[in-house]
Design a protein around this motif. Structure first.
Motif, PDB file in Angstrom:
ATOM      1  N   GLY A  70       0.779  -1.230   0.000  1.00 12.64           N
ATOM      2  CA  GLY A  70       0.000   0.000   0.000  1.00 12.64           C
ATOM      3  C   GLY A  70       0.810   1.278   0.000  1.00 12.64           C
ATOM      4  O   GLY A  70       0.241   2.374  -0.056  1.00 12.64           O
ATOM      5  N   TYR A  71       2.120   1.168   0.044  1.00 11.98           N
ATOM      6  CA  TYR A  71       2.957   2.365   0.045  1.00 11.98           C
ATOM      7  C   TYR A  71       4.369   2.009  -0.414  1.00 11.98           C
ATOM      8  O   TYR A  71       4.776   0.841  -0.438  1.00 11.98           O
ATOM      9  CB  TYR A  71       3.006   3.014   1.433  1.00 11.98           C
ATOM     10  N   ILE A  72       5.108   3.023  -0.786  1.00 11.71           N
ATOM     11  CA  ILE A  72       6.522   2.879  -1.156  1.00 11.71           C
ATOM     12  C   ILE A  72       7.358   3.482  -0.041  1.00 11.71           C
ATOM     13  O   ILE A  72       7.088   4.598   0.409  1.00 11.71           O
ATOM     14  CB  ILE A  72       6.811   3.590  -2.489  1.00 11.71           C
ATOM     15  N   ARG A  73       8.346   2.742   0.419  1.00 10.86           N
ATOM     16  CA  ARG A  73       9.222   3.232   1.483  1.00 10.86           C
ATOM     17  C   ARG A  73      10.595   3.582   0.915  1.00 10.86           C
ATOM     18  O   ARG A  73      11.268   2.745   0.325  1.00 10.86           O
ATOM     19  CB  ARG A  73       9.381   2.185   2.580  1.00 10.86           C
ATOM     20  N   GLU A  74      10.965   4.832   1.071  1.00  7.89           N
ATOM     21  CA  GLU A  74      12.302   5.278   0.699  1.00  7.89           C
ATOM     22  C   GLU A  74      13.075   5.639   1.964  1.00  7.89           C
ATOM     23  O   GLU A  74      12.476   5.931   3.009  1.00  7.89           O
ATOM     24  CB  GLU A  74      12.248   6.507  -0.211  1.00  7.89           C
ATOM     25  N   ARG A  75      14.389   5.637   1.826  1.00 11.17           N
ATOM     26  CA  ARG A  75      15.215   6.186   2.898  1.00 11.17           C
ATOM     27  C   ARG A  75      16.132   7.221   2.281  1.00 11.17           C
ATOM     28  O   ARG A  75      16.781   6.957   1.258  1.00 11.17           O
ATOM     29  CB  ARG A  75      16.022   5.103   3.607  1.00 11.17           C
ATOM     30  N   VAL A  76      16.173   8.402   2.891  1.00 14.25           N
ATOM     31  CA  VAL A  76      16.985   9.496   2.363  1.00 14.25           C
ATOM     32  C   VAL A  76      17.944   9.963   3.441  1.00 14.25           C
ATOM     33  O   VAL A  76      17.685   9.816   4.642  1.00 14.25           O
ATOM     34  CB  VAL A  76      16.113  10.678   1.888  1.00 14.25           C
ATOM     35  N   GLU A  77      19.058  10.528   2.992  1.00 12.86           N
ATOM     36  CA  GLU A  77      20.022  11.133   3.920  1.00 12.86           C
ATOM     37  C   GLU A  77      19.952  12.646   3.761  1.00 12.86           C
ATOM     38  O   GLU A  77      20.019  13.167   2.649  1.00 12.86           O
ATOM     39  CB  GLU A  77      21.442  10.639   3.639  1.00 12.86           C
ATOM     40  N   LEU A  78      19.806  13.342   4.902  1.00 10.79           N
ATOM     41  CA  LEU A  78      19.649  14.787   4.912  1.00 10.79           C
ATOM     42  C   LEU A  78      20.654  15.407   5.878  1.00 10.79           C
ATOM     43  O   LEU A  78      21.328  14.708   6.633  1.00 10.79           O
ATOM     44  CB  LEU A  78      18.228  15.165   5.345  1.00 10.79           C
ATOM     45  N   SER A  79      20.730  16.730   5.859  1.00 10.79           N
ATOM     46  CA  SER A  79      21.577  17.446   6.810  1.00 10.79           C
ATOM     47  C   SER A  79      20.886  18.738   7.204  1.00 10.79           C
ATOM     48  O   SER A  79      20.283  19.412   6.368  1.00 10.79           O
ATOM     49  CB  SER A  79      22.950  17.749   6.216  1.00 10.79           C
ATOM     50  N   ALA A  80      20.980  19.085   8.499  1.00  8.83           N
ATOM     51  CA  ALA A  80      20.392  20.333   8.982  1.00  8.83           C
ATOM     52  C   ALA A  80      21.445  21.313   9.467  1.00  8.83           C
ATOM     53  O   ALA A  80      21.204  22.515   9.488  1.00  8.83           O
ATOM     54  CB  ALA A  80      19.413  20.041  10.121  1.00  8.83           C
ATOM     55  N   THR A  81      22.606  20.792   9.876  1.00 13.94           N
ATOM     56  CA  THR A  81      23.677  21.642  10.390  1.00 13.94           C
ATOM     57  C   THR A  81      25.014  21.066   9.940  1.00 13.94           C
ATOM     58  O   THR A  81      25.140  19.846   9.768  1.00 13.94           O
ATOM     59  CB  THR A  81      23.592  21.737  11.929  1.00 13.94           C
ATOM     60  N   PRO A  82      26.008  21.906   9.674  1.00  8.43           N
ATOM     61  CA  PRO A  82      27.285  21.411   9.139  1.00  8.43           C
ATOM     62  C   PRO A  82      27.909  20.338  10.025  1.00  8.43           C
ATOM     63  O   PRO A  82      27.894  20.420  11.254  1.00  8.43           O
ATOM     64  CB  PRO A  82      28.150  22.672   9.102  1.00  8.43           C
ATOM     65  N   GLY A  83      28.453  19.313   9.366  1.00 13.21           N
ATOM     66  CA  GLY A  83      29.160  18.254  10.069  1.00 13.21           C
ATOM     67  C   GLY A  83      28.294  17.138  10.584  1.00 13.21           C
ATOM     68  O   GLY A  83      28.795  16.204  11.230  1.00 13.21           O
ATOM     69  N   LEU A  84      26.992  17.184  10.323  1.00 14.10           N
ATOM     70  CA  LEU A  84      26.090  16.176  10.864  1.00 14.10           C
ATOM     71  C   LEU A  84      25.015  15.845   9.839  1.00 14.10           C
ATOM     72  O   LEU A  84      24.342  16.742   9.329  1.00 14.10           O
ATOM     73  CB  LEU A  84      25.439  16.695  12.149  1.00 14.10           C
ATOM     74  N   THR A  85      24.861  14.565   9.525  1.00 15.68           N
ATOM     75  CA  THR A  85      23.797  14.120   8.624  1.00 15.68           C
ATOM     76  C   THR A  85      22.887  13.149   9.363  1.00 15.68           C
ATOM     77  O   THR A  85      23.220  12.651  10.443  1.00 15.68           O
ATOM     78  CB  THR A  85      24.360  13.432   7.369  1.00 15.68           C
ATOM     79  N   PHE A  86      21.732  12.894   8.786  1.00 13.35           N
ATOM     80  CA  PHE A  86      20.799  11.946   9.385  1.00 13.35           C
ATOM     81  C   PHE A  86      19.952  11.335   8.284  1.00 13.35           C
ATOM     82  O   PHE A  86      19.803  11.906   7.199  1.00 13.35           O
ATOM     83  CB  PHE A  86      19.906  12.621  10.436  1.00 13.35           C
ATOM     84  N   ALA A  87      19.408  10.161   8.574  1.00 21.15           N
ATOM     85  CA  ALA A  87      18.541   9.482   7.617  1.00 21.15           C
ATOM     86  C   ALA A  87      17.083   9.656   8.028  1.00 21.15           C
ATOM     87  O   ALA A  87      16.770   9.919   9.188  1.00 21.15           O
ATOM     88  CB  ALA A  87      18.881   7.999   7.540  1.00 21.15           C
ATOM     89  N   ALA A  88      16.215   9.526   7.056  1.00 17.16           N
ATOM     90  CA  ALA A  88      14.777   9.601   7.308  1.00 17.16           C
ATOM     91  C   ALA A  88      14.068   8.654   6.361  1.00 17.16           C
ATOM     92  O   ALA A  88      14.460   8.522   5.190  1.00 17.16           O
ATOM     93  CB  ALA A  88      14.260  11.027   7.104  1.00 17.16           C
ATOM     94  N   TYR A  89      13.047   7.982   6.852  1.00 10.24           N
ATOM     95  CA  TYR A  89      12.197   7.164   5.998  1.00 10.24           C
ATOM     96  C   TYR A  89      11.096   8.038   5.419  1.00 10.24           C
ATOM     97  O   TYR A  89      10.517   8.877   6.123  1.00 10.24           O
ATOM     98  CB  TYR A  89      11.585   6.007   6.782  1.00 10.24           C
ATOM     99  N   VAL A  90      10.820   7.849   4.146  1.00 14.36           N
ATOM    100  CA  VAL A  90       9.730   8.542   3.475  1.00 14.36           C
ATOM    101  C   VAL A  90       8.755   7.487   2.972  1.00 14.36           C
ATOM    102  O   VAL A  90       9.148   6.577   2.231  1.00 14.36           O
ATOM    103  CB  VAL A  90      10.237   9.397   2.295  1.00 14.36           C
ATOM    104  N   LEU A  91       7.496   7.586   3.398  1.00 12.33           N
ATOM    105  CA  LEU A  91       6.464   6.648   2.983  1.00 12.33           C
ATOM    106  C   LEU A  91       5.493   7.368   2.057  1.00 12.33           C
ATOM    107  O   LEU A  91       4.873   8.360   2.448  1.00 12.33           O
ATOM    108  CB  LEU A  91       5.707   6.091   4.194  1.00 12.33           C
ATOM    109  N   MET A  92       5.379   6.876   0.826  1.00 10.38           N
ATOM    110  CA  MET A  92       4.476   7.453  -0.165  1.00 10.38           C
ATOM    111  C   MET A  92       3.372   6.458  -0.498  1.00 10.38           C
ATOM    112  O   MET A  92       3.668   5.323  -0.908  1.00 10.38           O
ATOM    113  CB  MET A  92       5.233   7.810  -1.448  1.00 10.38           C
TER     114      MET A  92
END
Length: 344
Positions: free
Chosen positions: A65-87
């Protein structure tokens, strides 16, 4: 003699409430609202923004019923994080979106239907109830960021001391406080970066994006919504209360405490900064961490703020027969409705 300090602490709390009342009598609600937003931002601390963000798609999986993606993002220099996106699968037209924020546990995987190792969780969901999946199956695009300190974002220094460390909230909180910042501050910073990414997706209607948080995730959600009016509707579950009867009445994780915040307002008034935008408050009647009687008192205080804003119809709440957990029996449909109607 008063050697133990109990009455002294109680007196300090009463003095703080009296100062809140006295200040409120000297200013209009809109003046107080503006001042409290500034105080909230100052209390949690700010972080240098990332100037260039290049999201990376890490995976894409077809689910039921949905597509699950995982993306890598950054909000502040020197630090990244992943997030799941469900469409949602087979959706047509720009979708409403939700920033989904988990609480204490093993991270974003706990709300997107995965076990700690990333394999599918086909068993009975825990307290989080796989709520990101439930929202996606109701036709909303969902982003569930990995919140720093949990799951794959525990500090390596903590894991070297204890491979089974439940989280890194203590080390992160104490270090950031010594630097004049807070763990809430960086978590809100990253949550808003995830929100911005979701509202910019081509599948999403950027004018119809809200937020939902459970427990510690609701702390992040309310602060993010109070400070960013682009968040169109907010759902808080397992959190709304007073500081006095929740985090000051029992031992909570240190990430719940923001130095100096109680000098400015009690929690219901801070949550009320979201007004007049739509807000749903949900709590279990047997929640031991955020007691139901204080939930009802806090909800009544927030209702008073919504009346000041002429927005009583934008506030809803539900006490369900449960513990410290996500229900969604009324709130999920409410959130979909708020993000689908003309007022969004």
């Amino acid at each position: 003699m008063n050697w133990n300090g109990d009455e002294w602490l109680e007196g300090l709390y009463r003095e703080a409430l009296l100062r809140h009342k006295q200040l409120a009598e000297t200013e209009t609600w809109q003046e107080r609202k503006s001042r409290l937003k500034s105080a909230l931002l100052e209390s949690i601390g700010t972080f240098e923004p990332s100037l260039a963000s290049n999201p990376k798609i890490l995976e894409r999986v077809e689910c039921d019923g949905y597509i699950r993606e995982r993306v890598e993002l950054s909000a502040t220099p020197g630090l990244t994080f992943a997030a799941y996106v469900l469409m949602p699968s087979h959706a047509s037209g720009p979708l409403p979106g939700v920033l989904a924020l988990h609480g204490h546990g093993y991270g974003s995987r706990e709300i997107v239907g995965l076990k700690p190792d990333g394999t599918p969780d086909d068993g009975v969901p825990g307290s989080h109830g796989h709520f990101a999946v439930q929202l996606a199956k109701k036709g909303m695009a969902v982003i569930a960021p990995d919140i720093i300190g949990y799951g794959e974002r525990k500090l390596l220094s903590d894991l070297r001391q204890d491979p089974n460390a439940p989280n890194s909230c203590y080390t992160l909180s104490t270090t950031l406080m010594m630097l004049g910042k807070t763990l809430t501050g960086i978590r809100v910073c990253e949550a808003l970066a995830a929100f911005s990414y979701l509202e910019g997706r081509p599948e999403v209607d950027g004018q119809r994006v809200g937020a939902m948080g459970f427990s510690g995730g609701a702390l992040i959600a309310y602060v993010a919504a109070a400070l960013n009016e682009r968040i169109q509707a907010t759902l808080l579950t397992g959190f709304t209360n007073t500081f006095k009867d929740s985090i000051l009445a029992m031992r909570h994780c240190i990430d719940n405490y923001t130095p100096g915040l109680l000098r400015h307002a009690e929690l219901p008034e801070l949550i009320g900064l979201i007004a007049p935008r739509p807000l749903f408050l949900e709590s279990g009647e047997r929640d031991r961490l955020f007691p139901v009687d204080s939930f009802r008192a806090a909800a009544a205080a927030i209702e008073g703020i919504y009346k000041k804003e002429g927005a009583q119809n934008k506030l809803a709440f539900d006490v369900f027969p449960g513990i410290h957990e996500v229900s969604g029996r009324h709130s999920f449909d409410w959130l979909k409705e708020q993000l689908s109607g003309p007022q969004a």
